[in-house]
Structure formats: C-alpha cells, structure tokens
Motif scaffolding. Structure first.
Motif, PDB file in Angstrom:
ATOM      1  N   ALA A  16       0.836  -1.206   0.000  1.00 17.46           N
ATOM      2  CA  ALA A  16       0.000   0.000   0.000  1.00 17.46           C
ATOM      3  C   ALA A  16       0.868   1.253   0.000  1.00 17.46           C
ATOM      4  O   ALA A  16       0.584   2.211  -0.730  1.00 17.46           O
ATOM      5  N   SER A  17       1.919   1.246   0.788  1.00 19.53           N
ATOM      6  CA  SER A  17       2.807   2.409   0.859  1.00 19.53           C
ATOM      7  C   SER A  17       3.406   2.725  -0.501  1.00 19.53           C
ATOM      8  O   SER A  17       3.420   3.876  -0.940  1.00 19.53           O
ATOM      9  N   SER A  18       3.901   1.707  -1.156  1.00 12.08           N
ATOM     10  CA  SER A  18       4.499   1.907  -2.478  1.00 12.08           C
ATOM     11  C   SER A  18       3.474   2.451  -3.473  1.00 12.08           C
ATOM     12  O   SER A  18       3.747   3.419  -4.197  1.00 12.08           O
ATOM     13  N   LEU A  19       2.322   1.840  -3.500  1.00  9.94           N
ATOM     14  CA  LEU A  19       1.293   2.256  -4.462  1.00  9.94           C
ATOM     15  C   LEU A  19       0.686   3.611  -4.114  1.00  9.94           C
ATOM     16  O   LEU A  19       0.519   4.464  -4.996  1.00  9.94           O
ATOM     17  N   PHE A  20       0.316   3.806  -2.855  1.00 10.45           N
ATOM     18  CA  PHE A  20      -0.310   5.072  -2.465  1.00 10.45           C
ATOM     19  C   PHE A  20       0.648   6.236  -2.671  1.00 10.45           C
ATOM     20  O   PHE A  20       0.245   7.300  -3.135  1.00 10.45           O
ATOM     21  N   TYR A  21       1.910   6.070  -2.293  1.00 10.64           N
ATOM     22  CA  TYR A  21       2.873   7.166  -2.474  1.00 10.64           C
ATOM     23  C   TYR A  21       3.106   7.425  -3.954  1.00 10.64           C
ATOM     24  O   TYR A  21       3.188   8.573  -4.387  1.00 10.64           O
ATOM     25  N   GLY A  22       3.185   6.382  -4.737  1.00  5.71           N
ATOM     26  CA  GLY A  22       3.484   6.542  -6.151  1.00  5.71           C
ATOM     27  C   GLY A  22       2.325   7.021  -6.996  1.00  5.71           C
ATOM     28  O   GLY A  22       2.516   7.768  -7.953  1.00  5.71           O
ATOM     29  N   GLN A  23       1.098   6.595  -6.640  1.00  7.30           N
ATOM     30  CA  GLN A  23      -0.048   6.870  -7.507  1.00  7.30           C
ATOM     31  C   GLN A  23      -1.171   7.647  -6.833  1.00  7.30           C
ATOM     32  O   GLN A  23      -2.137   8.024  -7.494  1.00  7.30           O
ATOM     33  N   ARG A  26      -6.564   7.761  -4.119  1.00  5.53           N
ATOM     34  CA  ARG A  26      -7.744   7.492  -4.950  1.00  5.53           C
ATOM     35  C   ARG A  26      -7.389   6.715  -6.215  1.00  5.53           C
ATOM     36  O   ARG A  26      -8.242   6.039  -6.784  1.00  5.53           O
ATOM     37  N   GLY A  27      -6.154   6.818  -6.658  1.00  7.12           N
ATOM     38  CA  GLY A  27      -5.735   6.144  -7.881  1.00  7.12           C
ATOM     39  C   GLY A  27      -5.404   4.674  -7.710  1.00  7.12           C
ATOM     40  O   GLY A  27      -5.086   3.991  -8.685  1.00  7.12           O
ATOM     41  N   VAL A  28      -5.473   4.169  -6.478  1.00  5.24           N
ATOM     42  CA  VAL A  28      -5.076   2.788  -6.199  1.00  5.24           C
ATOM     43  C   VAL A  28      -6.262   2.025  -5.608  1.00  5.24           C
ATOM     44  O   VAL A  28      -6.849   2.451  -4.614  1.00  5.24           O
ATOM     45  N   SER A  29      -6.560   0.901  -6.193  1.00  2.00           N
ATOM     46  CA  SER A  29      -7.658   0.072  -5.683  1.00  2.00           C
ATOM     47  C   SER A  29      -7.138  -0.917  -4.641  1.00  2.00           C
ATOM     48  O   SER A  29      -5.942  -1.215  -4.581  1.00  2.00           O
ATOM     49  N   VAL A  30      -8.049  -1.423  -3.850  1.00  2.00           N
ATOM     50  CA  VAL A  30      -7.717  -2.467  -2.881  1.00  2.00           C
ATOM     51  C   VAL A  30      -7.226  -3.707  -3.630  1.00  2.00           C
ATOM     52  O   VAL A  30      -6.301  -4.397  -3.180  1.00  2.00           O
ATOM     53  N   ASP A  31      -7.804  -3.987  -4.785  1.00  4.76           N
ATOM     54  CA  ASP A  31      -7.361  -5.123  -5.598  1.00  4.76           C
ATOM     55  C   ASP A  31      -5.889  -4.983  -5.970  1.00  4.76           C
ATOM     56  O   ASP A  31      -5.129  -5.961  -5.915  1.00  4.76           O
ATOM     57  N   ALA A  32      -5.484  -3.779  -6.350  1.00  4.36           N
ATOM     58  CA  ALA A  32      -4.084  -3.552  -6.732  1.00  4.36           C
ATOM     59  C   ALA A  32      -3.146  -3.763  -5.548  1.00  4.36           C
ATOM     60  O   ALA A  32      -2.058  -4.336  -5.691  1.00  4.36           O
ATOM     61  N   VAL A  33      -3.566  -3.314  -4.365  1.00  6.58           N
ATOM     62  CA  VAL A  33      -2.744  -3.500  -3.167  1.00  6.58           C
ATOM     63  C   VAL A  33      -2.618  -4.989  -2.856  1.00  6.58           C
ATOM     64  O   VAL A  33      -1.516  -5.487  -2.586  1.00  6.58           O
ATOM     65  N   ALA A  34      -3.732  -5.713  -2.908  1.00 10.97           N
ATOM     66  CA  ALA A  34      -3.704  -7.153  -2.634  1.00 10.97           C
ATOM     67  C   ALA A  34      -2.786  -7.872  -3.612  1.00 10.97           C
ATOM     68  O   ALA A  34      -1.962  -8.706  -3.210  1.00 10.97           O
ATOM     69  N   GLU A  35      -2.900  -7.522  -4.880  1.00  4.68           N
ATOM     70  CA  GLU A  35      -2.054  -8.159  -5.900  1.00  4.68           C
ATOM     71  C   GLU A  35      -0.571  -7.884  -5.634  1.00  4.68           C
ATOM     72  O   GLU A  35       0.252  -8.798  -5.655  1.00  4.68           O
ATOM     73  N   LYS A  36      -0.228  -6.632  -5.363  1.00  6.28           N
ATOM     74  CA  LYS A  36       1.176  -6.282  -5.111  1.00  6.28           C
ATOM     75  C   LYS A  36       1.700  -6.967  -3.852  1.00  6.28           C
ATOM     76  O   LYS A  36       2.865  -7.358  -3.791  1.00  6.28           O
ATOM     77  N   ALA A  37       0.844  -7.131  -2.845  1.00  6.72           N
ATOM     78  CA  ALA A  37       1.250  -7.785  -1.598  1.00  6.72           C
ATOM     79  C   ALA A  37       1.298  -9.306  -1.723  1.00  6.72           C
ATOM     80  O   ALA A  37       1.830  -9.985  -0.844  1.00  6.72           O
ATOM     81  N   LEU A  54      -6.594   0.948   5.782  1.00  3.45           N
ATOM     82  CA  LEU A  54      -5.326   0.696   5.098  1.00  3.45           C
ATOM     83  C   LEU A  54      -4.578   2.007   4.840  1.00  3.45           C
ATOM     84  O   LEU A  54      -3.355   2.083   5.034  1.00  3.45           O
ATOM     85  N   VAL A  55      -5.298   3.039   4.458  1.00  2.00           N
ATOM     86  CA  VAL A  55      -4.678   4.355   4.249  1.00  2.00           C
ATOM     87  C   VAL A  55      -4.100   4.869   5.563  1.00  2.00           C
ATOM     88  O   VAL A  55      -2.979   5.388   5.604  1.00  2.00           O
ATOM     89  N   ALA A  56      -4.827   4.700   6.639  1.00  2.00           N
ATOM     90  CA  ALA A  56      -4.334   5.117   7.952  1.00  2.00           C
ATOM     91  C   ALA A  56      -3.069   4.346   8.325  1.00  2.00           C
ATOM     92  O   ALA A  56      -2.098   4.921   8.834  1.00  2.00           O
ATOM     93  N   ALA A  57      -3.070   3.037   8.058  1.00  2.00           N
ATOM     94  CA  ALA A  57      -1.885   2.215   8.372  1.00  2.00           C
ATOM     95  C   ALA A  57      -0.684   2.646   7.526  1.00  2.00           C
ATOM     96  O   ALA A  57       0.457   2.635   8.012  1.00  2.00           O
ATOM     97  N   TYR A  58      -0.925   3.031   6.279  1.00  2.00           N
ATOM     98  CA  TYR A  58       0.137   3.539   5.397  1.00  2.00           C
ATOM     99  C   TYR A  58       0.815   4.749   6.034  1.00  2.00           C
ATOM    100  O   TYR A  58       2.045   4.814   6.130  1.00  2.00           O
ATOM    101  N   PRO A  99      13.963  10.992  -9.288  1.00  2.00           N
ATOM    102  CA  PRO A  99      12.791  10.950 -10.176  1.00  2.00           C
ATOM    103  C   PRO A  99      11.529  10.344  -9.556  1.00  2.00           C
ATOM    104  O   PRO A  99      10.424  10.658  -9.981  1.00  2.00           O
ATOM    105  N   ARG A 100      11.666   9.496  -8.541  1.00  2.00           N
ATOM    106  CA  ARG A 100      10.479   8.883  -7.932  1.00  2.00           C
ATOM    107  C   ARG A 100       9.931   9.697  -6.768  1.00  2.00           C
ATOM    108  O   ARG A 100       8.936   9.303  -6.157  1.00  2.00           O
TER     109      ARG A 100
END
Length: 193
Positions: A16-23, A26-37, A54-58, A99-100
């Motif tokens: 979640a941290s990687s995805l939320f910070y990068g995207q 709102r741009g990240v779904s729970v499905d995407a977080v589950a897949e990445k994890a 999950l956002v709070a935990a991030y 760049p990131r």
C-alpha cells in the motif's frame, strides 16, 4: 501465491505504501494493493476492515521513520541549530531531485482527503506534523530561544510550503531557499553567547 517470512500485514502495508505514495490514494484500488502484496482481497480485508483503515496504516508506518530521518539529518549536520535545521531542508532538496520523489505523503494524502476531516488518515497526518513541530520546539527551547513554539511553527510553514512549491515547479531549489529562510529566522532569535 508465494509464501514469505514477512508477516502478511507488513507485506500489505508495504505494498500500500508503495502504491499510495506513487499513484495517490484514490488512484489505487484495494485489488491492486492485494495483488502487489501477494495476497487475496479476502486476506487484505481480514487485516484491514476498509481501505480507509489501510490508508491510515500507510501513514502510521511513515510516521516514526520520517521523524527519525529528520532527526538524523539534524544530528549529522555541522554547525549550530540554525545550520542543522537548514540541513533538513538541504537533504529534502536532495531527495526531491530523485525521479520517484512525490513530495510529502502526509500532505498529499491530506489533499486527497480534504473533504473528510474526520478520516483516520487525516488525524494521523495532523499528529505527525504536530510531533515534528513539538520536536523543533523542544530543540529551540534547549538552545535558549524564548518563543520556541512560534519559531517551530514558522519553520513547519516553511517546510510544508516548500513541499508544495517544489511539487508545483519541480524545482528543489525552492526547498533550499526555504532552508535558508529558516536559517535566517533561527539566527535572528538565538540568544547571544
């Protein structure tokens, strides 16, 4: 899904941290977080009741590491308190050249959730900023500065303002300029030695 020695909750927060910070949140779904994890959506919801949790935990996971990093940059810098505070800005400017780099995760999250002031992540973000401000106040008061609280607030405004301007212009030199302004403010109120 592959097994790993990293606890499931930790893997989910890291993803979640990687995805939320990068995207963005709102741009990240729970499905995407589950897949990445590497977990199922059901497993994610076993550990987190909602995306809001999950956002709070991030943000919670970013809190202490960010504070420790700022304190380390301060401690490792040469010179007095003004130079050490300026070093925090200089190190942030160096980070902003990567760049990131996407800015302050706490501020970006608060911008996305601005219409939800009671959101748990908003509370965590506010508490993080207050902890940093309290650390600055204590640092300034230890140096004999009379209004450590007011000075800490000014430095926080410079810091958070520089995050915003650097994101707008993609020019980390604004952060260095804010650091010089913080240096000047601090030097002006240091007691004579």
């Amino acid at each position: 899904m592959p097994k790993t020695s990293v606890p499931t909750r930790t893997r989910i927060v890291a993803a979640a941290s990687s995805l939320f910070y990068g995207q963005g949140i709102r741009g990240v779904s729970v499905d995407a977080v589950a897949e990445k994890a590497g977990v199922t959506k059901r497993t994610l919801y076993y550990h987190f009741a909602s995306k809001d949790d999950l956002v709070a935990a991030y943000l919670e996971a970013r809190d202490q590491p960010n504070l420790v990093l700022f304190q380390r940059w301060f401690a490792e810098a040469d010179g007095g308190v003004a130079s050490k505070v300026r070093a925090i800005f200089e190190n942030l400017a160096r980070s902003a050249r990567h760049p990131r780099w996407k800015g302050c995760g706490f501020l970006r999250t608060s911008a996305e959730l601005a219409n939800l002031p009671g959101h748990p992540a908003m509370k965590i973000g506010a508490a993080h900023k207050k902890r940093f401000e309290a650390w600055l106040r204590q640092t300034f008061e230890a140096e004999g500065i009379q209004d450590g609280s007011g000075l800490a607030r000014q430095v926080v405004l410079l810091l958070d303002g520089s995050f915003a301007v650097v994101l707008l212009h993609r020019d980390p030199s604004y952060m260095e300029t804010a650091g010089q302004a913080a240096f000047t403010l601090i030097e002006a109120v240091l007691p004579a030695r």
